[in-house]
Design an enzyme around this catalytic site. Structure first.
Site, PDB file in Angstrom:
ATOM      1  N   TYR A  98       0.847  -1.185   0.000  1.00 26.81           N
ATOM      2  CA  TYR A  98       0.000   0.000   0.000  1.00 26.81           C
ATOM      3  C   TYR A  98       0.888   1.241   0.000  1.00 26.81           C
ATOM      4  O   TYR A  98       1.994   1.185  -0.532  1.00 26.81           O
ATOM      5  CB  TYR A  98      -1.007  -0.071   1.163  1.00 26.81           C
ATOM      6  CG  TYR A  98      -2.218   0.750   0.853  1.00 26.81           C
ATOM      7  CD1 TYR A  98      -3.007   0.448  -0.259  1.00 26.81           C
ATOM      8  CD2 TYR A  98      -2.550   1.861   1.606  1.00 26.81           C
ATOM      9  CE1 TYR A  98      -4.086   1.243  -0.602  1.00 26.81           C
ATOM     10  CE2 TYR A  98      -3.628   2.652   1.269  1.00 26.81           C
ATOM     11  CZ  TYR A  98      -4.390   2.339   0.162  1.00 26.81           C
ATOM     12  OH  TYR A  98      -5.449   3.143  -0.181  1.00 26.81           O
ATOM     13  N   LYS A 169      -5.822  -1.899  -1.477  1.00 23.87           N
ATOM     14  CA  LYS A 169      -6.686  -1.685  -0.313  1.00 23.87           C
ATOM     15  C   LYS A 169      -7.353  -2.985   0.112  1.00 23.87           C
ATOM     16  O   LYS A 169      -7.425  -3.309   1.293  1.00 23.87           O
ATOM     17  CB  LYS A 169      -7.761  -0.663  -0.694  1.00 23.87           C
ATOM     18  CG  LYS A 169      -8.516  -0.134   0.472  1.00 23.87           C
ATOM     19  CD  LYS A 169      -7.976   1.222   0.813  1.00 23.87           C
ATOM     20  CE  LYS A 169      -8.530   1.765   2.095  1.00 23.87           C
ATOM     21  NZ  LYS A 169      -8.159   3.166   2.266  1.00 23.87           N
ATOM     22  N   GLU A 241     -13.231   4.991  -3.011  1.00 26.14           N
ATOM     23  CA  GLU A 241     -11.833   5.288  -2.731  1.00 26.14           C
ATOM     24  C   GLU A 241     -11.259   6.237  -3.775  1.00 26.14           C
ATOM     25  O   GLU A 241     -11.394   5.998  -4.977  1.00 26.14           O
ATOM     26  CB  GLU A 241     -11.056   3.955  -2.763  1.00 26.14           C
ATOM     27  CG  GLU A 241      -9.580   4.075  -2.511  1.00 26.14           C
ATOM     28  CD  GLU A 241      -9.209   4.147  -1.032  1.00 26.14           C
ATOM     29  OE1 GLU A 241     -10.064   3.841  -0.176  1.00 26.14           O
ATOM     30  OE2 GLU A 241      -8.065   4.518  -0.747  1.00 26.14           O
ATOM     31  N   ASP A 242     -10.636   7.291  -3.306  1.00 31.68           N
ATOM     32  CA  ASP A 242      -9.882   8.193  -4.166  1.00 31.68           C
ATOM     33  C   ASP A 242     -10.674   8.783  -5.335  1.00 31.68           C
ATOM     34  O   ASP A 242     -10.193   8.860  -6.466  1.00 31.68           O
ATOM     35  CB  ASP A 242      -8.598   7.506  -4.660  1.00 31.68           C
ATOM     36  CG  ASP A 242      -7.560   7.408  -3.533  1.00 31.68           C
ATOM     37  OD1 ASP A 242      -7.846   7.896  -2.420  1.00 31.68           O
ATOM     38  OD2 ASP A 242      -6.474   6.859  -3.757  1.00 31.68           O
ATOM     39  N   ASP A 264     -13.653   5.916   2.613  1.00 29.72           N
ATOM     40  CA  ASP A 264     -12.563   5.827   3.589  1.00 29.72           C
ATOM     41  C   ASP A 264     -11.816   7.149   3.729  1.00 29.72           C
ATOM     42  O   ASP A 264     -11.384   7.509   4.815  1.00 29.72           O
ATOM     43  CB  ASP A 264     -11.596   4.714   3.193  1.00 29.72           C
ATOM     44  CG  ASP A 264     -10.597   4.441   4.301  1.00 29.72           C
ATOM     45  OD1 ASP A 264     -11.043   4.247   5.447  1.00 29.72           O
ATOM     46  OD2 ASP A 264      -9.390   4.444   4.043  1.00 29.72           O
TER      47      ASP A 264
END
Ligand SMILES: *[C@@H]1O[C@H](CO)[C@@H](O)[C@H](O)[C@H]1NC(C)=O
Ligand SMILES: *[C@@H]1O[C@H](CO)[C@@H](O)[C@H](O)[C@H]1NC(C)=O
Length: 564
Positions: A98, A169, A241-242, A264
């Site tokens: 990660y 992730k 995510e992102d 998250d």
């Protein structure tokens, strides 16, 4: 390397074509049944010996990207061994699978790319998503991590190269939370990219046009959410995510009450920061609602934390209005105040009656915060003057420099301790080494790391089949995380339990969340297990090989022993 569409989610990955790794662990009987006896050296290597082999190879490599590729190809080849390796030293491997290495890998995903992993859905697939999901070989999926690649870590728009993030992730869902890897699905929603470098990159693996936005984008997301729940059920966890800031909030608000979903970057970050604040209260010896919190930054992370701090203050008994007054934001245009230009709806909530101010040093002098939280990725934003002022204003100023990577941290641990005469309570996003003060005392900077939160949340949500993930989940998680700290004797400066305990922390989070879900009637796994902890433990992924031979006979013990 193979280029065929290889899907490696099988619960028992047995590859007879790769006898050198998993193969060496086959028993005599298994070798005979697979007709590979004689194709392998006579030695039997247990899983521990295989882990040792991987570690040796890992150590020989000199660059992190190569190490990333070594681990990724292991994940393709032998999933159980991959997770066994990660679990053997989570602190060592997390920076490789990660952040920060995964970021490096994403930037060069065209190079690092060997085998596709996960599901790639493009904006031109509208109307066909349900069919595409059917091509995924697993019919039981409990957790999805999805990105559109627009804001990957602090790196910007990486388009389809961003797929490395959901993949990494989810590896942590398993390594830290014990979620079964074959029940996880990484998804890339490719709507194009605005990154000129990528559009010109001959190795780029995504759509070669600008991002498609507006109605077509929204339709794609709606269809995706519907298709997923249609195929995998209403309690399939979908983690965003992102995504870029505006989409992240918009989609969270749109879907949070309808689907089992969380973001998250917003909620996980908030939970870990609030856990740190609760731990800091142990030193300041007062309540959260006694504090004034100033945020340097007003993006996803800042607003996520601000909202959760607000909830925590309310839980202590402060009214919502009074709590809001204790929270201040600073964005790129300065202090967020009523009537100022360019305020989004989310920021508006924390805009107070005050004159406009730009400079952070002046703002700190004026607002007199007791807590300063940096999340704007402006390295060095907490100047020596600011730190000194915080120390003058407070006996124990709370300074959280949460931006990543280390170069973007608002200040270092050492600076914080130095300019606050060792009185500052410090946490960071990126890891910092312990600091020894002139007095000889050593302090351990806290690392507010999301990895404490999302694996446990995922395990808890999945185990009890939670339908929706409300904000309370993240406050509860923060409380569990904080309570786990006290198992450790040497608390000097520590705000979080050591990362090596993460699997245990995740389990405890999961159990607490499940207890709450049954109490509040938001669980859907029935009958309710009598012993929740035992039940959740039984759900956890095992990295041991399953023997597929019921009754294997073996060679004499000593012929099979490997000395490490
Ligand atoms: C969380 O901790 C791990 C292990 O130290 C590290 O690799 C990772 O970069 C940290 N996360 C962030 C966002 O700093
Ligand atoms: C564009 O992509 C490159 C290569 O992956 C990356 O390094 C860069 O940060 C991206 N730039 C922007 C502005 O998003």
């Amino acid at each position: 390397e193979e280029t065929s569409l290889a899907i490696c989610t099988s619960p028992t990955p047995i590859s007879c074509h790769e006898p050198h790794l998993f193969g060496m662990a086959f028993t005599l009987e298994e070798r005979q049944q697979l007709n590979i006896h004689g194709l392998l050296p006579p030695c039997f290597l247990g899983q521990d010996a295989q882990v040792y082999t991987i570690l040796q190879n890992f150590e020989r490599l000199t660059c992190d990207l190569d190490r990333y590729m070594l681990l990724m190809s292991l994940q393709d080849r032998n999933e159980k061994l991959f997770y066994k390796v990660l679990a053997s030293d989570i602190e060592k491997f997390m920076p490789i699978v990660y952040t920060p290495t995964v970021g490096l890998a994403c930037q060069q995903y065209g190079l690092a790319f060997r085998r596709p992993r996960g599901l790639f859905i493009s904006i031109h697939d509208r109307g066909h998503i349900a069919t595409m999901l059917k091509s995924w070989p697993e019919s039981v999926i409990k957790a999805i991590v999805v990105t559109d690649g627009e804001r990957i870590l602090g790196l910007g728009d990486l388009g389809c190269y961003g797929m490395g993030i959901p993949v990494g992730k989810l590896a942590l869902y398993t390594a830290c939370g014990g979620v079964k890897p074959y029940q996880c699905l990484p998804v890339m929603l490719d709507v194009g990219t605005d990154n000129e470098t990528l559009l010109k990159d001959p190795l780029y693996i995504g759509l070669r046009h600008k991002r498609i936005r507006g109605q077509a984008y929204d339709d794609l997301l709606d269809e995706f959410m519907e298709a997923v729940t249609e195929r995998y059920g209403m309690n399939c966890l979908i983690q965003f995510e992102d995504f870029a800031n505006a989409n992240a909030f918009r989609l969270l608000n749109k879907y949070r009450n309808k689907y089992c979903t969380f973001n998250d970057d917003i909620q996980g970050t908030a939970s870990v920061a609030v856990a740190g604040l609760l731990a800091a209260l142990r030193i300041t010896k007062n309540k959260l609602s006694d504090h004034t919190v100033l945020f340097q930054g007003a993006g996803e992370a800042a607003l996520g934390i601000a909202n959760l701090v607000l909830m925590a203050m309310e839980k202590e008994g402060l009214s919502k209005d009074a709590a809001i007054k204790r929270i201040w934001l600073v964005d790129s245009k300065g202090l967020v105040v009523k009537g100022r230009a360019s305020l989004t709806h989310e920021k508006q909530r924390f805009a107070h009656e005050h004159r406009e101010m730009k400079n952070l040093e002046d703002i700190v002098k004026d607002i007199k915060p007791s807590v300063l939280i940096g999340v704007a990725a402006i390295g060095g934003a907490f100047t020596p003057q600011i730190l000194k002022d915080m120390a003058a204003l407070n006996k124990h100023p709370i300074i959280f420099a949460l931006s990543n990577p280390t170069s973007k941290a608002e200040c270092t641990a050492e600076q914080c301790y130095k300019y606050t005469e060792g009185r500052g309570i410090f946490a960071s996003g990126s890891p910092f080494d312990p600091v020894t003060l002139p007095s000889g005392k050593t302090l351990y900077p806290g690392q507010g790391n999301n990895s404490y939160v999302f694996p446990g949340v995922a395990l808890g949500v999945i185990s009890c089949g939670m339908r929706h993930i409300d904000e309370n989940v993240f406050l509860t998680t923060a409380e569990v995380l904080y309570s786990k700290l006290f198992k450790f004797n040497n608390l000097e400066g520590r705000l979080y339990p050591p990362l090596v305990t993460i699997q245990d922390v995740s389990l405890k989070i999961a159990v607490r969340l499940a207890e709450e879900a049954y109490r509040k009637n938001t669980a859907s796994t029935y009958p309710q297990p009598k012993d929740l902890e035992a039940f959740i433990r039984s759900q956890v992924y095992s990295t041991d090989y399953n023997s597929f031979v019921a009754d294997s006979y073996t060679w004499p013990e000593e012929a099979m022993k490997v000395k490490l």
